[in-house]
Design a protein around this motif. Sequence first.
Motif, mmCIF file in Angstrom:
data_model
loop_
_atom_site.group_PDB
_atom_site.id
_atom_site.type_symbol
_atom_site.label_atom_id
_atom_site.label_comp_id
_atom_site.label_asym_id
_atom_site.label_seq_id
_atom_site.Cartn_x
_atom_site.Cartn_y
_atom_site.Cartn_z
ATOM 1 N N SER A 40 -13.201 -16.435 -38.301
ATOM 2 C CA SER A 40 -13.281 -15.589 -37.112
ATOM 3 C C SER A 40 -11.914 -15.405 -36.465
ATOM 4 C CB SER A 40 -14.254 -16.186 -36.100
ATOM 5 O OG SER A 40 -15.539 -16.252 -36.644
ATOM 6 N N LEU A 41 -11.148 -16.480 -36.372
ATOM 7 C CA LEU A 41 -9.812 -16.381 -35.783
ATOM 8 C C LEU A 41 -8.908 -15.474 -36.602
ATOM 9 C CD1 LEU A 41 -9.192 -20.070 -34.679
ATOM 10 C CD2 LEU A 41 -9.504 -18.077 -33.206
ATOM 11 N N TYR A 56 -9.894 -13.036 -38.556
ATOM 12 C CA TYR A 56 -10.403 -11.673 -38.376
ATOM 13 C C TYR A 56 -9.893 -11.061 -37.068
ATOM 14 C CZ TYR A 56 -13.579 -7.856 -37.389
ATOM 15 O OH TYR A 56 -14.088 -6.635 -37.057
ATOM 16 N N VAL A 57 -9.980 -11.811 -35.976
ATOM 17 C CA VAL A 57 -9.527 -11.303 -34.686
ATOM 18 C C VAL A 57 -8.022 -11.020 -34.724
ATOM 19 C CG1 VAL A 57 -9.166 -11.945 -32.261
ATOM 20 C CG2 VAL A 57 -11.375 -12.333 -33.350
ATOM 21 N N ALA A 58 -7.254 -11.909 -35.330
ATOM 22 C CA ALA A 58 -5.812 -11.717 -35.400
ATOM 23 C C ALA A 58 -5.449 -10.499 -36.251
ATOM 24 C CB ALA A 58 -5.140 -12.975 -35.961
ATOM 25 N N THR A 115 -7.398 -7.807 -37.182
ATOM 26 C CA THR A 115 -7.842 -6.527 -36.616
ATOM 27 C C THR A 115 -7.061 -6.173 -35.356
ATOM 28 O OG1 THR A 115 -9.658 -7.620 -35.439
ATOM 29 C CG2 THR A 115 -10.169 -6.635 -37.579
ATOM 30 N N GLY A 116 -6.695 -7.164 -34.565
ATOM 31 C CA GLY A 116 -5.882 -6.894 -33.383
ATOM 32 C C GLY A 116 -4.500 -6.393 -33.755
ATOM 33 N N ARG A 117 -3.921 -6.970 -34.778
ATOM 34 C CA ARG A 117 -2.592 -6.548 -35.207
ATOM 35 C C ARG A 117 -2.628 -5.134 -35.775
ATOM 36 N NH1 ARG A 117 2.152 -10.069 -37.167
ATOM 37 N NH2 ARG A 117 1.175 -11.269 -35.545
ATOM 38 N N ARG A 149 -2.928 -4.281 -30.822
ATOM 39 C CA ARG A 149 -3.267 -5.025 -29.609
ATOM 40 C C ARG A 149 -2.836 -6.477 -29.768
ATOM 41 N NH1 ARG A 149 -9.130 -2.875 -30.065
ATOM 42 N NH2 ARG A 149 -8.961 -4.428 -31.661
ATOM 43 N N VAL A 167 -3.460 -10.454 -29.282
ATOM 44 C CA VAL A 167 -4.636 -11.311 -29.246
ATOM 45 C C VAL A 167 -4.794 -11.897 -27.848
ATOM 46 C CG1 VAL A 167 -5.682 -13.400 -30.176
ATOM 47 C CG2 VAL A 167 -4.486 -11.823 -31.698
#
Length: 73
Positions: free
Chosen positions: A51-52, A54-56, A58-60, A64, A66
């Motif tokens: 999950s971490l 994925y968030v990193a 997709t944010g990059r 955006r 994190v």
Amino acid sequence: MVKHLVVPGLGLIANLAMLGAILYLYIIGNADSQHEAYICFAIAGAWALVSLVYVAVTGRRAGRAVFAAPKHA
């Protein structure tokens, strides 16, 4: 409102209930139950890492950050 408040709230309650059940198995259970609780913790840890990442990623890709950085005036 439902999408951003109720659904995450129900998810939090469900996750806390599952955590309580796993801890119950670990504390009260026999050796097999305790081993299964270790497996559950390993799966949860692996899922947290996925999950971490994925968030990193997709944010990059979206440009955006994190974590929000304070804006200098």
